[in-house]
Design a protein around this motif. Sequence first.
Motif, PDB file in Angstrom:
ATOM      1  N   THR A 275       0.831  -1.202   0.000  1.00  0.00           N
ATOM      2  CA  THR A 275       0.000   0.000   0.000  1.00  0.00           C
ATOM      3  C   THR A 275       0.867   1.255   0.000  1.00  0.00           C
ATOM      4  OG1 THR A 275      -1.846  -1.085   1.113  1.00  0.00           O
ATOM      5  CG2 THR A 275      -1.712   1.296   1.353  1.00  0.00           C
ATOM      6  N   LEU A 276       1.865   1.275   0.856  1.00  0.00           N
ATOM      7  CA  LEU A 276       2.755   2.437   0.922  1.00  0.00           C
ATOM      8  C   LEU A 276       3.543   2.606  -0.371  1.00  0.00           C
ATOM      9  CD1 LEU A 276       4.019   2.247   4.583  1.00  0.00           C
ATOM     10  CD2 LEU A 276       2.680   4.091   3.556  1.00  0.00           C
ATOM     11  N   LEU A 277       4.066   1.505  -0.885  1.00  0.00           N
ATOM     12  CA  LEU A 277       4.837   1.595  -2.129  1.00  0.00           C
ATOM     13  C   LEU A 277       3.955   2.069  -3.288  1.00  0.00           C
ATOM     14  CD1 LEU A 277       7.077  -1.586  -1.802  1.00  0.00           C
ATOM     15  CD2 LEU A 277       7.781   0.811  -1.609  1.00  0.00           C
ATOM     16  N   ARG A 278       2.721   1.614  -3.297  1.00  0.00           N
ATOM     17  CA  ARG A 278       1.790   2.057  -4.343  1.00  0.00           C
ATOM     18  C   ARG A 278       1.551   3.568  -4.237  1.00  0.00           C
ATOM     19  NH1 ARG A 278      -2.025  -1.690  -3.645  1.00  0.00           N
ATOM     20  NH2 ARG A 278      -1.132  -3.118  -5.117  1.00  0.00           N
ATOM     21  N   GLN A 279       1.485   4.074  -3.006  1.00  0.00           N
ATOM     22  CA  GLN A 279       1.313   5.515  -2.808  1.00  0.00           C
ATOM     23  C   GLN A 279       2.578   6.282  -3.195  1.00  0.00           C
ATOM     24  OE1 GLN A 279      -1.217   7.608  -1.892  1.00  0.00           O
ATOM     25  NE2 GLN A 279      -2.610   5.884  -2.055  1.00  0.00           N
ATOM     26  N   GLY A 280       3.723   5.603  -3.155  1.00  0.00           N
ATOM     27  CA  GLY A 280       4.981   6.241  -3.515  1.00  0.00           C
ATOM     28  C   GLY A 280       5.281   6.198  -4.996  1.00  0.00           C
ATOM     29  N   THR A 281       4.458   5.526  -5.783  1.00  0.00           N
ATOM     30  CA  THR A 281       4.684   5.416  -7.226  1.00  0.00           C
ATOM     31  C   THR A 281       4.555   6.758  -7.935  1.00  0.00           C
ATOM     32  OG1 THR A 281       3.957   3.125  -7.180  1.00  0.00           O
ATOM     33  CG2 THR A 281       3.988   4.197  -9.323  1.00  0.00           C
ATOM     34  N   PRO A 282       3.463   7.497  -7.722  1.00  0.00           N
ATOM     35  CA  PRO A 282       3.412   8.835  -8.342  1.00  0.00           C
ATOM     36  C   PRO A 282       4.291   9.806  -7.553  1.00  0.00           C
ATOM     37  CG  PRO A 282       1.398   8.425  -7.104  1.00  0.00           C
ATOM     38  CD  PRO A 282       2.220   7.166  -7.033  1.00  0.00           C
ATOM     39  N   PRO A 283       4.602  10.951  -8.135  1.00  0.00           N
ATOM     40  CA  PRO A 283       5.446  11.918  -7.423  1.00  0.00           C
ATOM     41  C   PRO A 283       4.828  12.389  -6.101  1.00  0.00           C
ATOM     42  CG  PRO A 283       5.137  12.568  -9.719  1.00  0.00           C
ATOM     43  CD  PRO A 283       4.267  11.378  -9.475  1.00  0.00           C
TER      44      PRO A 283
END
Length: 160
Positions: free
Chosen positions: A122-130
């Motif tokens: 979940t966190l990594l997915r949130q970190g995908t966009p800038p």
Amino acid sequence: MEPLSARIPSDLYLWLAQLQVEGATTNSDKLRVLLGQLKRQHDGSIDYVAAHAWARDLMGRLREALVRAEGSTGKHSEVVSLLLEHVTSMLALAVSQAPKTASDASKFEEAFVRRAFAMCETLLRQGTPPDAAAYDPTVVRRHMNPTIELVMNLQTSKGT
């Protein structure tokens, strides 16, 4: 039923009187429900669904404060909302378990690790966009570098 008499400080009495307990209206009803929950937790016999409801209740004040803040500022954090769901589920999973065998412990471990990695995902997915969908759009990217480095080291050590 057995009668129980106790003297409690006024602030606790007022707190109990104002406490919303599902299925309980009187202080006696509330004490029965709360003591029953405490006994199930102590005995390790609280099931996952009840533990999940209890964990959500524990975080109720935080959730209400976030809703108030969102109402007054118009800002919402998908990051916080998603993390609270994962934390609630992990707490419920931990509270509802009392493994009796190595097999039970292994099943718990499997579920707990699966949930932990879902939270990381979940966190990594949130970190995908800038910018993350968060109160501070840079919060995820600021904290994800050590995790990314670990993943890169794992890939290097595996030769991929």
